[in-house]
Design a protein around this motif. Structure first.
Motif, PDB file in Angstrom:
ATOM      1  N   VAL A  55      25.090  -8.626  25.832  1.00  0.00           N
ATOM      2  CA  VAL A  55      26.413  -7.960  25.802  1.00  0.00           C
ATOM      3  C   VAL A  55      26.029  -6.580  26.471  1.00  0.00           C
ATOM      4  CG1 VAL A  55      27.082  -8.889  23.562  1.00  0.00           C
ATOM      5  CG2 VAL A  55      25.516  -6.915  23.696  1.00  0.00           C
TER       6      VAL A  55
ATOM      7  N   TYR B 286      22.810 -16.984  20.460  1.00  0.00           N
ATOM      8  CA  TYR B 286      22.095 -15.816  19.743  1.00  0.00           C
ATOM      9  C   TYR B 286      22.990 -15.624  18.612  1.00  0.00           C
ATOM     10  CZ  TYR B 286      19.836 -15.077  24.120  1.00  0.00           C
ATOM     11  OH  TYR B 286      19.096 -15.223  25.365  1.00  0.00           O
TER      12      TYR B 286
ATOM     13  N   LEU C 123      34.585 -15.999  11.599  1.00  0.00           N
ATOM     14  CA  LEU C 123      35.235 -15.430  12.674  1.00  0.00           C
ATOM     15  C   LEU C 123      34.745 -15.779  13.801  1.00  0.00           C
ATOM     16  CD1 LEU C 123      37.531 -13.326  13.699  1.00  0.00           C
ATOM     17  CD2 LEU C 123      36.022 -11.490  13.167  1.00  0.00           C
ATOM     18  N   PRO C 124      33.346 -15.695  14.062  1.00  0.00           N
ATOM     19  CA  PRO C 124      32.720 -16.034  15.431  1.00  0.00           C
ATOM     20  C   PRO C 124      33.190 -17.634  15.778  1.00  0.00           C
ATOM     21  CG  PRO C 124      31.037 -15.024  14.115  1.00  0.00           C
ATOM     22  CD  PRO C 124      32.054 -15.290  13.224  1.00  0.00           C
TER      23      PRO C 124
ATOM     24  N   ALA D 255      36.833 -17.657  16.756  1.00  0.00           N
ATOM     25  CA  ALA D 255      37.211 -17.167  17.911  1.00  0.00           C
ATOM     26  C   ALA D 255      36.750 -17.868  19.110  1.00  0.00           C
ATOM     27  CB  ALA D 255      36.268 -15.699  18.115  1.00  0.00           C
ATOM     28  N   LYS D 256      35.857 -18.745  18.724  1.00  0.00           N
ATOM     29  CA  LYS D 256      35.592 -19.971  20.005  1.00  0.00           C
ATOM     30  C   LYS D 256      36.513 -21.023  19.928  1.00  0.00           C
ATOM     31  CE  LYS D 256      31.309 -21.259  19.114  1.00  0.00           C
ATOM     32  NZ  LYS D 256      29.860 -21.431  19.357  1.00  0.00           N
TER      33      LYS D 256
ATOM     34  N   VAL E  52      26.822 -19.370  13.814  1.00  0.00           N
ATOM     35  CA  VAL E  52      27.153 -20.024  15.323  1.00  0.00           C
ATOM     36  C   VAL E  52      25.915 -20.782  15.560  1.00  0.00           C
ATOM     37  CG1 VAL E  52      28.398 -17.821  15.953  1.00  0.00           C
ATOM     38  CG2 VAL E  52      25.689 -17.870  16.025  1.00  0.00           C
TER      39      VAL E  52
ATOM     40  N   SER F  14      31.981  -7.946  20.755  1.00  0.00           N
ATOM     41  CA  SER F  14      31.231  -8.551  21.769  1.00  0.00           C
ATOM     42  C   SER F  14      29.907  -9.433  21.853  1.00  0.00           C
ATOM     43  CB  SER F  14      30.619  -7.110  22.838  1.00  0.00           C
ATOM     44  OG  SER F  14      29.937  -6.407  22.332  1.00  0.00           O
TER      45      SER F  14
ATOM     46  N   TYR G 274      29.766 -11.407  19.451  1.00  0.00           N
ATOM     47  CA  TYR G 274      30.222 -12.715  19.025  1.00  0.00           C
ATOM     48  C   TYR G 274      31.253 -13.331  19.868  1.00  0.00           C
ATOM     49  CZ  TYR G 274      27.513 -12.610  14.914  1.00  0.00           C
ATOM     50  OH  TYR G 274      26.392 -12.279  14.083  1.00  0.00           O
ATOM     51  N   ARG G 275      31.284 -12.530  21.108  1.00  0.00           N
ATOM     52  CA  ARG G 275      32.246 -13.092  22.308  1.00  0.00           C
ATOM     53  C   ARG G 275      33.692 -13.256  21.875  1.00  0.00           C
ATOM     54  NH1 ARG G 275      27.810 -12.454  24.434  1.00  0.00           N
ATOM     55  NH2 ARG G 275      26.482 -13.885  25.473  1.00  0.00           N
ATOM     56  N   LEU G 276      34.112 -12.151  21.075  1.00  0.00           N
ATOM     57  CA  LEU G 276      35.640 -12.293  20.737  1.00  0.00           C
ATOM     58  C   LEU G 276      36.232 -12.009  21.924  1.00  0.00           C
ATOM     59  CD1 LEU G 276      34.421 -12.583  17.821  1.00  0.00           C
ATOM     60  CD2 LEU G 276      36.224 -10.968  17.047  1.00  0.00           C
TER      61      LEU G 276
END
Lengths: 242, 492
Positions: free
Chosen positions: A55, A71, A92-93, A96-97, A144, B115, B117-119
């Motif tokens: 990130v 990760y 949530l993760p 969002a995917k 994840v 960021s 978790y790539r939202l």
């Protein structure tokens, strides 16, 4: 075999006249192991973790990875969204995917029960204790299904008893192999915590951070803080902590 | 006899217009507010522009509305769109600032989390930004909704050059009835308008605000709101869900481009002005009138502050909050031009008083709702208990307890009140109906006369100078006030 290889990572912050170098040529292989990155506050440990997670970008240097790594990230403070329930925070993760909400929630429930939060899924974060919130944070990192779990001083904001219990649980979860996690990288400034948990301890200098020493901890698990051999390792680590 | 069908149709038309403008404002506020909070360049460019636009009265947008909508589109559609656009200009600005402030003040760790978790954009909007801005959106909607009604009549009577178009609507209907002298029908239509305004607050905005600030601060009918809430959430969730699915497949571009149309507006202004001839006489006329209005606006802001403090005291200490709030919502929503007929006995003899009341309605409630919805819930109970324990009363209570506790919200409320008062000047300084014309001078009156006289060149010129003066005053006066407030009164 290394899952991730960091080669000569350099990172500075600031612009114009004030440039602050935080990472000064970090080279490190991360294999299937538990690594503790130990260093004083503000030395750039968290930045290193974020660079590994992808990130944040390093100014120079290279990161080599084996295949497509996933990760998980455990934040220092739980960083939960107050308007979502516990289960939705964890899911949530995945949502969002683009994962179907129902599937995402089922998976979230599985990991919530792994961290001992059965029955708390419909609570809101502010209704939980600090330790429980940190468990939600961990469950969210696991959902994840990561290969590498990155932890940024995960126990530093908890009271000592809760912290100790959670350390044991993290080790249990990792060693039992029920998750997908192959290696854990934990940032800490607590020497005893590092000795208690890690296979290798990477000791950083104050800013700009360089690696002074990597110490292998060969003590068998579960480790006993009061044993002589444990104290010996702690003393050895302290020699390099400035 | 009043035509009932006409009344119903006019009410529906006005309500529909308001709703369309509100939804438009909401979407633009969410997009621009988030954009400004997350992108430095957008913030640097848009902040000063919005600062100026919020002080430009609805009439100042007439030339743009005419150019964009009426000249190019068929009259019936163009006028309707122009009206919606004009109402939007009196709803939008504080809503943008509300979203912006909420997203800007989010815990930075949330952005790290997002960021890691790539939202992507839609996930962030659905799960982080909009929920974080809910309270600000609700509270600002209350003020904006009132602002829309306040200028409704101005948006329903559109003069384009020498022609004047009256849209079917309750605002224009009421003005028609008044100028024809049908007093009974005038009062019936006004009562219907009040009923619509009260219902929209009790059914929609008050319960929504109570829900998100988790205080039952405002009178509301929660049972009926439940269905509206369900409906809106389902629609919103579906849109967000589609967006998340879409971007998770990697098809969405992540930059929003809504800023573009807004950026073109000032350019349009500059373009037109470049073709105008400057006249020193005009500048003199403008400056004289501007100073007259400046004195009025300043007085109104000070009075608004004092009334707000007294009302905050009455709400906090005497528990009169809900009553004051609903009265405020109604008073703030009464279309400005209606004050003149309503207070017609005073209109001619004491026109300054009516003018002052109109100014106050367009200004006071910004201050009041800012303080009530953002300041009061954040007062520390310990501070109030301290006042009780040491029996701090009277003047000292205001001086040392109440005002300092509320100060950040008082300051931001005062800035909105200031913008509101400038906006209100067009209806507070000038009124015309049938044979009655009341003209109190000032820059608002100037703008009204030139607009209704169809002199769009002068309207544009006035607006440009107006914007310049506002920038000057914001930079010199208001930024100083905010600096001092931030320095001395941040109670955390």
């Amino acid at each position: 075999m290394a899952l991730v290889s960091l080669i000569n990572i350099v990172k500075s912050f600031g612009e114009g006249g004030k440039v602050l170098r935080v990472l000064d040529g970090i080279t490190l292989d991360i294999g299937e192991e538990f690594i503790a990155i130990l260093g004083p506050s503000g030395c750039g440990k968290s930045t290193l973790l974020r660079i590994i997670a992808g990130v944040e970008k390093a100014d120079s240097g290279e990161i080599k990875t084996v295949g497509n790594l996933v990760y998980g990230f455990v934040f220092q403070s739980p960083t939960l969204l107050p308007w979502l329930t516990v289960v939705d925070n964890v899911a949530l993760p995945l949502i969002a995917k683009g994962v179907d909400k129902k599937v995402a929630r089922e998976k979230a429930l599985k990991y919530l029960s792994l961290v001992g939060l059965n029955g708390f899924e419909d609570f809101y974060p502010q209704e939980l204790s600090g330790g429980m919130r940190q468990r939600v944070n961990i469950a969210r990192a696991l959902v994840v299904e990561p290969t590498i779990l990155l932890m940024d001083e995960p126990f530093s904001q908890l009271d000592p008893l809760t912290a100790e219990a959670l350390r044991a649980e993290i080790l249990d979860i990792w060693l039992s192999g029920v998750t997908t996690v192959k290696s854990i990288v934990m940032v800490t400034h607590n020497v005893e915590e590092a000795v208690l948990m890690a296979d290798r301890i990477v000791i950083l200098t104050p800013r700009p951070a360089k690696i002074t020493k990597i110490i292998e901890v060969k003590l068998p698990r579960p480790r006993d803080r009061r044993s002589k051999s444990f104290q010996d390792v702690v003393d050895q680590v302290y020699e390099y902590v400035s | 006899m009043l035509d009932v069908v006409l009344l119903v149709l006019a009410s529906l038309a006005s309500f529909g217009r308001m709703l369309a403008a509100y939804i438009l404002s909401l979407l633009v506020a969410i997009s621009l507010g988030i954009l400004m909070a997350r992108r430095r360049t957008a913030e640097a460019i848009l902040m000063p522009i919005l600062d100026v636009l919020q002080s430009i009265p609805i009439l100042g947008f007439f030339p743009i509305a005419i150019v964009i909508f009426v000249s190019f589109l068929p009259k019936s559609i163009g006028l309707e769109l122009a009206a919606i656009f004009l109402i939007t200009t009196s709803l939008l600005w504080n809503m943008i600032f509300g979203v912006y402030t909420s997203v800007k003040s989010l815990d930075p760790n949330m952005f790290h989390m997002a960021s890691v978790y790539r939202l992507k954009t839609f996930s962030r909007i659905a799960y982080i930004y909009v929920p974080a801005a809910r309270a600000a959106i609700a509270a600002n909607s209350i003020i904006s909704w009132a602002g829309g009604w306040f200028f409704l009549t101005s948006a329903e009577v559109i003069s384009a050059g020498s022609e004047e178009y009256k849209l079917l609507g309750i605002g224009s209907l009421i003005m028609d009835l008044y100028s024809k002298g049908d007093m009974l029908e005038f009062y019936i239509a006004t009562a219907v308008l009040f009923a619509i305004i009260i219902a929209s607050y009790l059914l929609i905005f008050n319960p929504a605000t109570n829900l998100v600030i988790q205080h039952h601060l405002l009178p509301a009918w929660h049972r009926a709101f439940y269905y509206i809430y369900r409906f809106v959430s389902i629609v919103w969730e579906h849109i967000m869900h589609l967006g998340i699915k879409f971007e998770s497949k990697g098809m969405a571009k992540h930059n929003m481009v809504i800023a573009v149309p807004l950026l073109t507006l000032p350019l349009l202004y500059i373009n037109v002005v470049a073709n105008l001839q400057k006249s020193p006489l005009f500048i003199l006329e403008f400056m004289t009138n501007f100073l007259i209005s400046l004195a009025r606006v300043s007085l109104v802001v000070v009075v608004s502050f004092m009334i707000t403090i007294v009302m905050a005291y009455l709400s906090l200490v005497k528990g009169l909050g809900p009553i004051i709030a609903i009265v405020g919502e109604i008073l703030a929503s009464i279309p400005a031009i209606l004050w003149w007929p309503i207070l017609s006995p005073l209109a001619v003899k004491a026109s300054w008083l009516v003018s002052f009341i109109v100014f106050l309605q367009g200004s006071l409630w910004y201050e009041f709702f800012n303080v009530m919805l953002f300041g009061v819930p954040k007062i520390k109970m310990e501070v109030l208990e301290l006042a009780k324990v040491y029996s701090i009363r009277g003047f000292n209570y205001f001086r040392y307890i109440l005002i300092p506790s509320l100060l950040p919200s008082i300051a931001s409320g005062a800035l909105s009140a200031w913008g509101g008062a400038w906006n209100a000047s067009i209806v507070a300084e000038y009124f015309e109906s049938g044979s009655t014309t009341i003209d109190l001078g000032g820059v608002g009156s100037m703008l009204s006369k030139y607009t209704y006289g169809g002199r769009y060149d002068i309207v544009l010129y006035t607006v440009i100078l107006w914007a310049l003066m506002i920038v000057l005053l914001n930079k010199s006066v208001w930024s100083q006030i905010f600096k001092r407030v931030e320095k001395s009164f941040v109670v955390e």
